[in-house]
Design a protein around this motif. Structure first.
Motif, PDB file in Angstrom:
ATOM      1  N   TYR A 117      -8.422   2.147  -0.080  1.00 43.35           N
ATOM      2  CA  TYR A 117      -8.151   1.132   0.953  1.00 43.35           C
ATOM      3  C   TYR A 117      -7.933   1.784   2.317  1.00 43.35           C
ATOM      4  O   TYR A 117      -8.543   1.390   3.326  1.00 43.35           O
ATOM      5  N   SER A 147       1.123   1.117   6.445  1.00 42.56           N
ATOM      6  CA  SER A 147       1.356   1.824   5.188  1.00 42.56           C
ATOM      7  C   SER A 147       1.778   3.263   5.448  1.00 42.56           C
ATOM      8  O   SER A 147       2.744   3.766   4.852  1.00 42.56           O
ATOM      9  N   SER A 164      -4.757   2.692  -3.263  1.00 44.08           N
ATOM     10  CA  SER A 164      -4.230   2.855  -1.908  1.00 44.08           C
ATOM     11  C   SER A 164      -5.088   3.823  -1.098  1.00 44.08           C
ATOM     12  O   SER A 164      -5.393   3.571   0.075  1.00 44.08           O
ATOM     13  N   SER A 223       0.829  -1.204   0.000  1.00 44.01           N
ATOM     14  CA  SER A 223       0.000   0.000   0.000  1.00 44.01           C
ATOM     15  C   SER A 223       0.862   1.252   0.000  1.00 44.01           C
ATOM     16  O   SER A 223       0.533   2.254  -0.668  1.00 44.01           O
ATOM     17  N   CYS A 224       1.960   1.210   0.710  1.00 40.42           N
ATOM     18  CA  CYS A 224       2.886   2.349   0.738  1.00 40.42           C
ATOM     19  C   CYS A 224       3.467   2.607  -0.644  1.00 40.42           C
ATOM     20  O   CYS A 224       3.521   3.756  -1.109  1.00 40.42           O
ATOM     21  N   SER A 250       0.922   4.184  -2.808  1.00 36.80           N
ATOM     22  CA  SER A 250       0.618   5.577  -2.466  1.00 36.80           C
ATOM     23  C   SER A 250       1.688   6.553  -2.962  1.00 36.80           C
ATOM     24  O   SER A 250       1.379   7.710  -3.261  1.00 36.80           O
TER      25      SER A 250
END
Length: 221
Positions: free
Chosen positions: A58, A105, A55, A40-41, A44
């Motif tokens: 979520y 994240s 991202s 997710s990081c 992003s």
């Protein structure tokens, strides 16, 4: 007094069985949460807009809804809508890893942002592509920066495992509830699990503090 200790000894097997499930769930969920959080990081901070959107959605959903509601939705709502069943343990792990992954994240993103931008330029000047520079140079430094926050998330995750009792998982909290239902004694079982959680959190805090001190000493050297 002897009757009291006999009662405590009689309920410990049930509590220890639940403790085993709690620890297993915590370890598996954290391992998967690290993967989910890092993915997710990367989404992003990616320059690809659809990944940013995925991202963002979520993170908004996870941070905007209670963990208990997420547990009920995944185990009862989603499985019914898709017409399939999974075990309670797997459902609990999915809920916890998705929830913790959202917070990890943001932790990972802040850790990467704290790394000097010159590190990326140095990696690229050595002939590494963006992905390799992130993997071998940026992420290891970021991980070191976020270790204290990662430890705090581990402690939070350990305590939040008690919430998945709502879907019927026989963890430590559920074990105390079963004892209460069978013996009509609420004070001792819940006092016992409170003490167990407290001891585990204190032990983790001590270990994490020791790791942080060693890291600071290695930085000074």
């Amino acid at each position: 007094m002897s009757n009291y200790f006999e009662y405590v000894a009689s309920i410990m097997p049930q509590l220890l069985l639940g403790l085993k499930v709690t620890l297993q769930m915590t370890v598996v969920s954290l391992a998967l949460a690290v993967v989910v959080g890092m993915a997710s990081c990367m989404f992003s901070i990616s320059k690809v807009k659809p990944l940013n959107w995925i991202s963002g959605v979520y993170l908004s959903i996870i941070r905007g809804t209670p963990l208990m509601v997420q547990s009920l939705f995944i185990y009862f709502g989603l499985t019914a809508a898709l017409d399939f069943r999974i075990s309670i343990f797997k459902a609990a792990v999915i809920v916890l890893c998705l929830n913790a992954g959202a917070y990890l994240s943001e932790i990972f993103r802040s850790g990467i942002a704290a790394v000097n931008k010159g590190q990326m330029e140095a990696g690229r000047s050595l002939g590494l592509d963006y992905a390799s520079t992130m993997r071998f140079i940026i992420v290891p430094q970021a991980f070191k920066n976020v270790l204290p926050a990662l430890g705090n998330e581990l402690i939070t995750l350990l305590k939040e495992t008690s919430i998945v009792t709502v879907i019927g998982l026989r963890d430590l909290t559920k074990g105390a509830m079963i004892v209460n239902a069978n013996t009509y004694q609420a004070f001792v079982p819940f006092l016992a699990i409170a003490a167990i959680y407290l001891l585990m959190v204190m032990a983790l805090s001590w270990l994490l503090g020791k790791m942080e001190r060693r890291l600071r000493q290695s930085d000074i050297r």
